[in-house]
Write an enzyme that holds these catalytic residues in place. Structure first.
Site, PDB file in Angstrom:
ATOM      1  N   HIS A 247       0.865  -1.191   0.000  1.00 60.48           N
ATOM      2  CA  HIS A 247       0.000   0.000   0.000  1.00 60.48           C
ATOM      3  C   HIS A 247       0.900   1.239   0.000  1.00 60.48           C
ATOM      4  CE1 HIS A 247      -3.504   2.392   0.527  1.00 60.48           C
ATOM      5  NE2 HIS A 247      -3.811   2.140   1.789  1.00 60.48           N
ATOM      6  N   HIS A 286      -2.705  -2.438  -9.693  1.00 58.99           N
ATOM      7  CA  HIS A 286      -3.690  -1.827  -8.806  1.00 58.99           C
ATOM      8  C   HIS A 286      -4.938  -2.690  -8.779  1.00 58.99           C
ATOM      9  CE1 HIS A 286      -6.232   1.203  -6.925  1.00 58.99           C
ATOM     10  NE2 HIS A 286      -5.107   1.768  -6.549  1.00 58.99           N
ATOM     11  N   ASP A 343       2.492   5.304  -6.805  1.00 57.31           N
ATOM     12  CA  ASP A 343       3.767   5.235  -6.089  1.00 57.31           C
ATOM     13  C   ASP A 343       4.978   5.142  -7.007  1.00 57.31           C
ATOM     14  OD1 ASP A 343       2.840   5.284  -3.391  1.00 57.31           O
ATOM     15  OD2 ASP A 343       1.970   3.324  -3.761  1.00 57.31           O
TER      16      ASP A 343
HETATM   17  N1  ACO Z   1       4.519  -7.072  -9.930  1.00 56.38           N
HETATM   18  C1  ACO Z   1       4.405  -8.330 -10.415  1.00 56.38           C
HETATM   19  N2  ACO Z   1       3.241  -8.990 -10.589  1.00 56.38           N
HETATM   20  C2  ACO Z   1       2.126  -8.329 -10.226  1.00 56.38           C
HETATM   21  C3  ACO Z   1       2.152  -7.018  -9.713  1.00 56.38           C
HETATM   22  C4  ACO Z   1       3.403  -6.388  -9.573  1.00 56.38           C
HETATM   23  N3  ACO Z   1       3.499  -5.151  -9.104  1.00 56.38           N
HETATM   24  N4  ACO Z   1       0.901  -6.623  -9.450  1.00 56.38           N
HETATM   25  C5  ACO Z   1       0.105  -7.649  -9.773  1.00 56.38           C
HETATM   26  N5  ACO Z   1       0.849  -8.671 -10.259  1.00 56.38           N
HETATM   27  C6  ACO Z   1       0.345  -9.935 -10.781  1.00 56.38           C
HETATM   28  C7  ACO Z   1       0.027 -10.909  -9.653  1.00 56.38           C
HETATM   29  O1  ACO Z   1       1.123 -11.779  -9.399  1.00 56.38           O
HETATM   30  C8  ACO Z   1      -1.154 -11.667 -10.226  1.00 56.38           C
HETATM   31  O2  ACO Z   1      -0.701 -12.625 -11.127  1.00 56.38           O
HETATM   32  P1  ACO Z   1      -1.500 -14.054 -11.249  1.00 56.38           P
HETATM   33  O3  ACO Z   1      -2.936 -13.714 -11.558  1.00 56.38           O
HETATM   34  O4  ACO Z   1      -0.805 -14.770 -12.342  1.00 56.38           O
HETATM   35  O5  ACO Z   1      -1.344 -14.711  -9.911  1.00 56.38           O
HETATM   36  C9  ACO Z   1      -1.900 -10.615 -11.047  1.00 56.38           C
HETATM   37  O6  ACO Z   1      -0.907  -9.660 -11.438  1.00 56.38           O
HETATM   38  C10 ACO Z   1      -3.002  -9.918 -10.280  1.00 56.38           C
HETATM   39  O7  ACO Z   1      -2.406  -9.299  -9.142  1.00 56.38           O
HETATM   40  P2  ACO Z   1      -2.997  -9.378  -7.691  1.00 56.38           P
HETATM   41  O8  ACO Z   1      -1.868  -9.298  -6.705  1.00 56.38           O
HETATM   42  O9  ACO Z   1      -3.939 -10.530  -7.565  1.00 56.38           O
HETATM   43  O10 ACO Z   1      -3.828  -8.029  -7.670  1.00 56.38           O
HETATM   44  P3  ACO Z   1      -4.379  -7.325  -6.390  1.00 56.38           P
HETATM   45  O11 ACO Z   1      -5.485  -6.466  -6.826  1.00 56.38           O
HETATM   46  O12 ACO Z   1      -4.642  -8.310  -5.316  1.00 56.38           O
HETATM   47  O13 ACO Z   1      -3.142  -6.432  -5.870  1.00 56.38           O
HETATM   48  C11 ACO Z   1      -1.571  -4.718  -5.690  1.00 56.38           C
HETATM   49  C12 ACO Z   1      -2.967  -5.116  -6.168  1.00 56.38           C
HETATM   50  C13 ACO Z   1      -1.380  -5.112  -4.218  1.00 56.38           C
HETATM   51  C14 ACO Z   1      -1.433  -3.210  -5.794  1.00 56.38           C
HETATM   52  C15 ACO Z   1      -0.522  -5.429  -6.583  1.00 56.38           C
HETATM   53  O14 ACO Z   1      -0.647  -4.975  -7.913  1.00 56.38           O
HETATM   54  C16 ACO Z   1       0.896  -5.207  -6.081  1.00 56.38           C
HETATM   55  O15 ACO Z   1       1.378  -5.966  -5.223  1.00 56.38           O
HETATM   56  N6  ACO Z   1       1.613  -4.140  -6.599  1.00 56.38           N
HETATM   57  C17 ACO Z   1       2.939  -3.830  -6.127  1.00 56.38           C
HETATM   58  C18 ACO Z   1       2.871  -3.004  -4.845  1.00 56.38           C
HETATM   59  C19 ACO Z   1       2.388  -1.593  -5.105  1.00 56.38           C
HETATM   60  O16 ACO Z   1       2.859  -0.899  -5.993  1.00 56.38           O
HETATM   61  N7  ACO Z   1       1.458  -1.146  -4.268  1.00 56.38           N
HETATM   62  C20 ACO Z   1       0.888   0.190  -4.345  1.00 56.38           C
HETATM   63  C21 ACO Z   1      -0.496   0.109  -4.865  1.00 56.38           C
HETATM   64  S1  ACO Z   1      -1.231   1.692  -5.017  1.00 56.38           S
HETATM   65  C22 ACO Z   1      -1.533   2.135  -3.452  1.00 56.38           C
HETATM   66  O17 ACO Z   1      -1.860   1.416  -2.575  1.00 56.38           O
HETATM   67  C23 ACO Z   1      -1.264   3.446  -3.134  1.00 56.38           C
END
Ligand code: ACO
Length: 409
Positions: A247, A286, A343
């Site tokens: 987050h 996201h 971010d």
């Molecule tokens: N890097 C690599 N793979 C990713 C990323 C990433 N940043 N984000 C999503 N994925 C992949 C997941 O592995 C998943 O793959 P799969 O379906 O083959 O298992 C798919 O994309 C869907 O991702 P989820 O994690 O299920 O999506 P969710 O909605 O649960 O998570 C989140 C969203 C937490 C923001 C995620 O994209 C992430 O971890 N990003 C990196 C951290 C980040 O930048 N956070 C800031 C978010 S914005 C905010 O809060 C201000």
């Protein structure tokens, strides 16, 4: 499915929705997001217009009270907030007890928690559970206190981090000028006056971070607030939720990631590592946006302005651009609809401004306080608050009898 499904779920339909991927926990008039189109609006105003024409305190008012303030309301609002920036000596002393290497987000959250102890008049446990339902003046007073003190708590956390004494707030400056002044992060002599262009850039970042509907920390605020605890405690809980690297901690994680990559030629190997699930690409992806995060686009422009004002080239920017281009051009990321989020660029701006890496999430927390308060107020004012209490799907043992210690294998 578990063997208990029939027992537990016989009574009626329940939704099994881990991580609330598809559950609306409340109705809201504050923020609208269309994740497919990349649209973000607060109270109906597009974020692009607010970032260009408004400022953080006005947006905070809009989020919390529903409309843009008129001139007298605006003046009163700014005056009230800037005159609530002082912390009591006791609270300052408590802050000073933190180690210099404590994470500033931990200091921020624990100080808000302590503010509950320092504000018995704000505590429904002591004043009656309907305090904020019955007494809107009491609610409004806490709102300006929280917004005013958030900058001072943040600045003090930064001063602890760089092992310097606290700087008292100046109510004659703007919200972000005063915050930069108190942080005095460039370690200039006490005559330091923040560059108004940098204060404006920070203000735009604050506008962009002010609210984002039911994100993890705002959900925490409404969840904890639903117990009718005081707003300081609920903000401490929300700040703890924001702290995590998935987050608000992602802005810090992005810079550590870019530093780890080090140079443009290492980008392809890093991308392969992400695709092989060795690491996340922080600042990408996201829950809601399946298209460009509109805030990310504006922050990219702010970043260029800040780099220009500061006059020094940010060495990581080339790695950041190469990494973003490589990810956006790759089918794996395209299929998963992964785009830069808020971010990705913000950390580079904070780094250029000279802040320590672990202070970055605090720069997210201060403006997000406005969104947390708006949702807390909306929930209390609705008159229909109920304690948040999700259900679960029990998948554990069936009934069994206790075995005394000497009879266990
Ligand atoms: N890097 C690599 N793979 C990713 C990323 C990433 N940043 N984000 C999503 N994925 C992949 C997941 O592995 C998943 O793959 P799969 O379906 O083959 O298992 C798919 O994309 C869907 O991702 P989820 O994690 O299920 O999506 P969710 O909605 O649960 O998570 C989140 C969203 C937490 C923001 C995620 O994209 C992430 O971890 N990003 C990196 C951290 C980040 O930048 N956070 C800031 C978010 S914005 C905010 O809060 C201000």
């Amino acid at each position: 499915p578990s063997h208990r499904d029939e027992d537990d779920f016989a009574a009626g339909l329940r939704i099994y929705d881990p991580a609330f991927m598809n559950t609306a926990a409340l109705s809201s008039k504050i923020t609208y997001i269309d994740g497919e189109k990349g649209t973000l609006m607060h109270r109906g105003y597009p974020i692009e217009q607010l970032a260009e024409k408004s400022d953080f305190l006005e947006v905070a008012y809009l989020l919390i009270y529903g409309d843009l303030p008129n001139k007298p309301q605006s003046e009163r609002w700014r005056w009230e907030i800037m005159h609530h920036t002082f912390l009591s000596d006791d609270l300052s002393r408590m802050m000073q007890a933190h180690r210099y290497d404590a994470h500033p987000m931990a200091i921020f959250a624990s100080t808000f928690s302590a503010m509950s102890a320092f504000s018995p008049e704000a505590n429904p446990a002591l004043q009656g559970q309907n305090l904020y339902i019955n007494d809107k003046a009491a609610m409004n007073k806490q709102i300006v206190r929280i917004l005013g003190k958030a900058t001072t708590v943040a600045a003090n956390a930064m001063r602890i981090r760089i092992n310097r004494p606290f700087v008292l707030p100046r109510s004659d400056l703007t919200y972000t000028e005063n915050m930069l002044f108190m942080m005095d992060h460039m370690n200039e002599p006490s005559s330091y006056v923040p560059d108004p262009r940098l204060a404006k850039a920070l203000d735009v970042l604050f506008v962009l971070h002010a609210d984002h509907e039911m994100n993890c920390s705002t959900a925490a605020m409404t969840h904890v607030g639903s117990s009718l605890v005081d707003p300081y405690s609920a903000i401490a809980a929300a700040a703890c939720a924001l702290y995590g690297p998935l987050h608000g901690g992602a802005n810090e994680a992005v810079i550590r990631m870019l530093q780890g990559i080090g140079s443009v030629d290492k980008v392809p190997a890093f991308i392969e590592g992400v695709k092989n699930r060795k690491q996340l690409l922080f600042g990408f992806g996201h829950r809601i946006y399946k298209n460009t995060d509109p805030r990310s686009k504006i922050i990219r422009e702010v970043a260029d302005t800040v780099f220009e004002i500061i006059g020094a080239k940010e060495p990581l920017i080339e790695v950041a651009i190469a990494l973003k281009d490589a990810a956006l051009g790759d089918a794996w990321f395209q299929e998963k609809k992964l785009y830069p989020n808020v971010d990705y660029w913000s950390g580079l701006v904070y780094k250029a401004l000279g802040f320590p890496l672990d202070f970055f999430p605090v720069l997210f927390a201060v403006p997000r306080v406005a969104g947390w308060i708006a949702h807390w107020k909306q929930q209390i004012d609705s008159g229909t608050n109920k304690i948040a209490r999700p259900r679960q799907l029990y998948v554990g043992e069936k009934r069994r009898d206790y075995v005394p210690l000497d009879k266990r294998e």
